[in-house]
Design an enzyme around this catalytic site. Structure first.
Site, short mmCIF file in Angstrom:
data_model
loop_
_atom_site.label_atom_id
_atom_site.label_comp_id
_atom_site.label_asym_id
_atom_site.label_seq_id
_atom_site.Cartn_x
_atom_site.Cartn_y
_atom_site.Cartn_z
N SER A 1 26.53 -75.09 -51.32
CA SER A 1 26.18 -74.97 -52.73
C SER A 1 26.32 -73.51 -53.18
O SER A 1 27.35 -72.89 -52.94
CB SER A 1 24.77 -75.52 -52.98
OG SER A 1 24.49 -75.61 -54.36
N ASP B 1 27.56 -81.45 -54.82
CA ASP B 1 26.81 -80.35 -54.21
C ASP B 1 26.54 -80.57 -52.73
O ASP B 1 26.04 -81.62 -52.32
CB ASP B 1 25.49 -80.19 -54.96
CG ASP B 1 24.84 -78.86 -54.72
OD1 ASP B 1 24.46 -78.59 -53.57
OD2 ASP B 1 24.73 -78.07 -55.66
#
Length: 295
Positions: free
Chosen positions: A45, A166
């Site tokens: 991320s 993500d």
């Protein structure tokens, strides 16, 4: 005073963060000041941005200045139509282009460091690993953009038959492995935030973007506060970023400096203790999807 025996080489895993990426720079600066080295780095991320820039060879002083002076709002080309069509308010194209310029268009095989970027495939589920072995000719910026696909904020990314979002949306088992394949201990640095009450006074005539941002902020905060399994705790360091959100694209320079300091101080205080109790036998070996695979 007894001399510490903790390992001086590790594999740092920079996990989560979103716009709180200055904290990851502080983490790496603390490692540097403790003379703890690494030749392999893992990014997840928001942490994947810093991991990629380090793997390119940028020094930490440059990265700190870059984080402080970059206006994160330039990456928020929000559109409700895009949300309906692509699953996110922002395309993420500006972020990918900006990062590609910083990386000078490098692919994984051209990096000085051994870099691993982790995303999540929601088409069948499971972690997807971009690195020199699996995706040597893929641009690093493309992999980072995939790992940064915060649900509802950034549009999802397709990679073959994989639908990538993500990288923080996965189990801890995917992160704790022998990344360097030589027993070098991995340490996961996770950013954790507290919930914050938001004012609704200025929600405007069309409040949906605000509501979606609040929903995402709540989701990301809850995700960062997930329970850490006991078998991974000895190699996890939690950076409490207080009420600073993972989607604060308006973060001021003072907030960014605070994030940097929180990352630095927490790492400096806790990593020697964590490494002194390292047990290499606890490193699990798992098999996950590689980027582009179909099974």
């Amino acid at each position: 005073m007894e001399k510490s025996t903790y390992p001086k080489t590790i594999v740092p895993i920079l996990s989560g963060g979103g716009t709180r990426l200055p904290a990851h720079i502080g983490i790496l600066q603390a490692l540097n000041d403790l003379n703890i080295s690494y030749s392999t780095i893992v990014g997840v991320s928001g942490g994947s941005i810093i991991a990629a820039l380090v793997a390119k060879g940028h020094c930490l002083a440059y990265l700190k200045e870059l984080a402080l002076t970059t206006n994160f709002r330039q990456f928020t080309d929000f559109s409700l139509w895009r949300l309906l069509k692509q699953g996110g308010l922002s395309s993420g194209d500006r972020l990918e282009q900006w990062l590609d310029e910083q990386l000078e268009g490098l692919t994984f095989e051209e990096l000085a460091y051994n870099l691993h970027i982790v995303a999540t495939d929601v088409n069948g589920g499971g972690p997807v690993i971009f690195n020199r072995q699996n995706t040597p000719q893929v641009k690093v910026s493309q992999a980072v953009r995939s790992s940064m696909s915060i649900p509802l904020i950034f549009a999802f990314k397709e990679f073959g038959d994989q639908l990538l979002v993500d990288g923080a949306i996965l189990s801890e088992d995917a992160l704790f492995r022998d990344w360097q394949e030589d027993g070098t201990p991995s340490v996961c640095f996770r950013l954790r935030s507290e919930q914050k009450k938001e004012s609704l006074k200025h929600k405007g005539r069309f409040p949906l973007p605000l509501y979606l941002t609040m929903l995402t902020r709540t989701f990301m905060s809850a995700l960062s506060r997930e329970y850490v399994a006991s078998r991974f705790w000895h190699r996890t360091i939690i950076i409490n970023t207080e009420h600073i959100s993972a989607v604060d694209f308006k973060a001021s320079q003072s907030i960014k400096l605070k994030l940097y300091q929180l990352g630095y101080d927490t790492t400096l205080a806790f990593i020697p203790k964590k490494l002194d109790t390292e047990d290499p036998s606890l490193i699990p070996v798992t098999k996950d999807k590689v980027a582009g695979s179909t099974g």
